[in-house]
Design an enzyme around this catalytic site. Structure first.
Site, PDB file in Angstrom:
ATOM      1  N   LYS A 103       1.187   4.091   7.348  1.00 19.31           N
ATOM      2  CA  LYS A 103       0.437   4.946   6.432  1.00 19.31           C
ATOM      3  C   LYS A 103       0.905   6.401   6.564  1.00 19.31           C
ATOM      4  O   LYS A 103       1.581   6.780   7.515  1.00 19.31           O
ATOM      5  CB  LYS A 103      -1.065   4.878   6.722  1.00 19.31           C
ATOM      6  CG  LYS A 103      -1.715   3.545   6.400  1.00 19.31           C
ATOM      7  CD  LYS A 103      -1.791   3.298   4.907  1.00 19.31           C
ATOM      8  CE  LYS A 103      -2.524   2.003   4.603  1.00 19.31           C
ATOM      9  NZ  LYS A 103      -1.770   0.818   5.019  1.00 19.31           N
ATOM     10  N   SER A 115       0.802  -1.222   0.000  1.00 12.57           N
ATOM     11  CA  SER A 115       0.000   0.000   0.000  1.00 12.57           C
ATOM     12  C   SER A 115       0.834   1.272   0.000  1.00 12.57           C
ATOM     13  O   SER A 115       0.302   2.358  -0.189  1.00 12.57           O
ATOM     14  CB  SER A 115      -0.945   0.018   1.212  1.00 12.57           C
ATOM     15  OG  SER A 115      -0.222   0.285   2.392  1.00 12.57           O
TER      16      SER A 115
END
Length: 240
Positions: free
Chosen positions: A199, A161
């Site tokens: 993230k 990701s």
């Protein structure tokens, strides 16, 4: 596989039953696990019951029975309150807290520079958040100029990701421990006290956004009380 918080609660109930013969109250469990509300305890107990680790005895207040413990739990292990780096692999035995890193002294009569020993705490999800289980796997020696001052730990990346930020599956990220971050910084975030992920940190009004660096993943929005920063990215190591 149990999450870290599920492990902690199961062990806390088990130890309290061994010591007193009486299960802990919800307030005691909430305090022991450092949770903000009893609803989190209700969810953890339900999950443990569904997995066959405990059962609630009918018609009795505070009646909990431990049916079994995970095979990997060492005898006498007690839960710890505070969260150290979030990881997924390695033994599910004794929880290892991160210690401040210090430069290792160079051998006498040697021109080799000092190094800093950083604990590698397993693997972190760079994808869908995964269970946060703490365990130090080994130490990594780094040049001190790579990380600077402060307390650091390393995590091996699992997932894709963050590929547009140059972070790939199998990379090792170096994290400076801390509980704050500026918008745009890449962080290790703990979600709902149970799941950890790597993230980019953003703010959306009063909420917190955890943004992937891959268009295949959606940005996830959480209330501010659901996300706790565990550190921010300061370095990356890739092996070829």
């Amino acid at each position: 596989m149990l999450t870290r918080k599920q492990h902690e609660l199961l062990l806390f109930i088990h130890e309290r039953l061994k010591e007193t013969g009486i299960p802990p109250s919800f307030d005691e469990m909430k305090e022991a696990l450092d949770l903000a509300s009893k609803s989190g305890i209700h969810r953890l107990i339900t999950a443990l019951e569904e997995r066959g680790f405990i059962r609630r005895l009918p018609n009795r207040a505070r009646a909990l029975e431990v049916l079994r413990l995970p095979d990997s739990i060492a005898p006498g292990l007690s839960p710890q309150k505070k969260f150290a780096p979030s990881v997924i692999e390695g033994s599910l035995g004794k929880v290892a807290s991160v210690q401040p890193v210090r430069p290792a002294p160079a051998p006498q009569n040697s021109e080799a520079p000092a190094t800093v020993s950083v604990p590698v705490m397993g693997r972190i999800a760079a994808g869908v958040p995964i269970s946060a289980i703490q365990n130090q796997t080994h130490m990594l020696s780094l040049p001190p100029e790579m990380i600077g001052a402060g307390e650091h730990y390393a995590l091996e990346v699992k997932g894709d990701s963050m590929i547009d930020a140059g972070i790939f599956d199998g990379d090792t990220v170096i994290i400076k421990r801390g509980d704050t971050a500026n918008p745009g910084e890449i962080v290790v975030a703990l979600v709902d006290e149970e799941e950890a992920t790597l993230k980019r940190f953003r703010r959306e009004g009063a909420s917190i956004a955890l943004e992937a660096a891959n268009p295949a993943y959606e940005t996830r929005i959480f209330g501010p009380d659901r996300v706790h920063v565990q550190g921010k990215l300061v370095g990356l190591i890739r092996r070829y």
